[in-house]
Design an enzyme around this catalytic site. Structure first.
Site, mmCIF file in Angstrom:
data_model
loop_
_atom_site.group_PDB
_atom_site.id
_atom_site.type_symbol
_atom_site.label_atom_id
_atom_site.label_comp_id
_atom_site.label_asym_id
_atom_site.label_seq_id
_atom_site.Cartn_x
_atom_site.Cartn_y
_atom_site.Cartn_z
ATOM 1 N N CYS A 62 0.636 -1.716 0.364
ATOM 2 C CA CYS A 62 0.174 0.056 -0.256
ATOM 3 C C CYS A 62 0.991 1.269 0.054
ATOM 4 O O CYS A 62 0.445 2.715 -0.265
ATOM 5 C CB CYS A 62 -1.234 0.281 1.228
ATOM 6 S SG CYS A 62 0.180 0.265 2.649
ATOM 7 N N HIS A 98 -0.571 11.004 16.422
ATOM 8 C CA HIS A 98 -1.092 10.453 15.153
ATOM 9 C C HIS A 98 -0.197 8.922 14.384
ATOM 10 O O HIS A 98 1.354 9.762 14.151
ATOM 11 C CB HIS A 98 -1.452 11.073 14.213
ATOM 12 C CG HIS A 98 -2.214 11.219 12.817
ATOM 13 N ND1 HIS A 98 -3.289 10.288 12.522
ATOM 14 C CD2 HIS A 98 -1.250 10.845 11.499
ATOM 15 C CE1 HIS A 98 -3.072 9.872 11.179
ATOM 16 N NE2 HIS A 98 -1.798 10.221 10.647
ATOM 17 N N HIS A 101 -3.384 5.114 10.180
ATOM 18 C CA HIS A 101 -5.407 4.096 10.489
ATOM 19 C C HIS A 101 -5.336 2.408 9.654
ATOM 20 O O HIS A 101 -4.598 2.169 9.192
ATOM 21 C CB HIS A 101 -6.075 5.207 9.124
ATOM 22 C CG HIS A 101 -6.521 6.343 9.423
ATOM 23 N ND1 HIS A 101 -5.735 7.194 8.708
ATOM 24 C CD2 HIS A 101 -6.834 6.823 9.364
ATOM 25 C CE1 HIS A 101 -5.599 8.564 9.376
ATOM 26 N NE2 HIS A 101 -7.144 8.449 9.069
ATOM 27 N N ASP A 105 -8.414 -4.805 6.532
ATOM 28 C CA ASP A 105 -8.189 -5.800 4.737
ATOM 29 C C ASP A 105 -6.999 -6.081 4.987
ATOM 30 O O ASP A 105 -6.244 -6.190 3.590
ATOM 31 C CB ASP A 105 -8.043 -5.158 3.563
ATOM 32 C CG ASP A 105 -7.352 -3.853 3.636
ATOM 33 O OD1 ASP A 105 -7.021 -3.250 4.364
ATOM 34 O OD2 ASP A 105 -6.953 -2.465 2.625
ATOM 35 N N ARG A 114 -5.069 -4.151 9.405
ATOM 36 C CA ARG A 114 -4.117 -3.852 8.488
ATOM 37 C C ARG A 114 -4.319 -2.299 8.961
ATOM 38 O O ARG A 114 -4.470 -1.211 9.114
ATOM 39 C CB ARG A 114 -4.626 -3.311 6.894
ATOM 40 C CG ARG A 114 -3.061 -2.375 5.972
ATOM 41 C CD ARG A 114 -3.105 -2.463 4.872
ATOM 42 N NE ARG A 114 -4.397 -2.036 4.385
ATOM 43 C CZ ARG A 114 -4.518 -0.746 4.080
ATOM 44 N NH1 ARG A 114 -3.601 -0.458 4.228
ATOM 45 N NH2 ARG A 114 -5.458 0.138 3.923
ATOM 46 N N CYS A 116 -1.657 0.689 9.063
ATOM 47 C CA CYS A 116 -0.840 1.556 7.516
ATOM 48 C C CYS A 116 -0.101 2.590 8.704
ATOM 49 O O CYS A 116 -1.197 3.911 9.042
ATOM 50 C CB CYS A 116 -2.460 1.942 6.217
ATOM 51 S SG CYS A 116 -1.625 2.353 5.361
#
Length: 128
Positions: A62, A98, A101, A105, A114, A116
């Site tokens: 990704c 932060h 996310h 999937d 996942r 990410c």
């Protein structure tokens, strides 16, 4: 600027501040941990909180480092309705920086999740 923001601006690089404190995102395929698979663990770049083990990392293709699970209690989940979509933001449970996310999937043979993450939100600690 409040005292808390000033403290983070002094501690973090401008890029780290943008992602960790302003909820920014690094460009895909540019982060140092995207294609990195050494043994060890990952900590929050802002406060050092232990977040992920290398055993949880996988290649999701990704463009960002991906993990199928976090270390229990290391992260918090926040509803994110920015950018015209509903997502679940992942933040550090200690400093609320932060990280990225979470999506559903990921590898079905493990958790199906996942995480990410932004490389710039993480620091790698090699296995002893």
């Amino acid at each position: 600027m409040n005292t808390e923001d000033q403290k983070w601006k002094e501690k973090l690089t401008p890029e780290e501040y943008y992602v960790l404190r302003e909820k920014g995102t690094e460009r895909p395929h540019t982060g140092k941990y995207n294609d990195f698979f050494e043994k060890g663990y990952y900590v929050c770049a802002a406060c050092g909180n232990k977040l992920f083990t290398s055993d949880a990392k996988f290649d999701s293709h990704c463009g960002w480092p991906s993990f199928d699970q976090s270390i229990e209690g290391s992260v918090k989940y926040v509803r994110d309705v920015s950018h015209g979509m509903i997502r679940t933001e992942v933040v550090c449970s200690q400093c609320e920086g932060h990280l990225g996310h979470i999506f559903e999937d990921g590898p079905k043979e493990t958790t199906g999740n996942r995480y990410c993450m932004n490389s710039i939100s993480l620091k790698f600690v090699p296995e002893d």
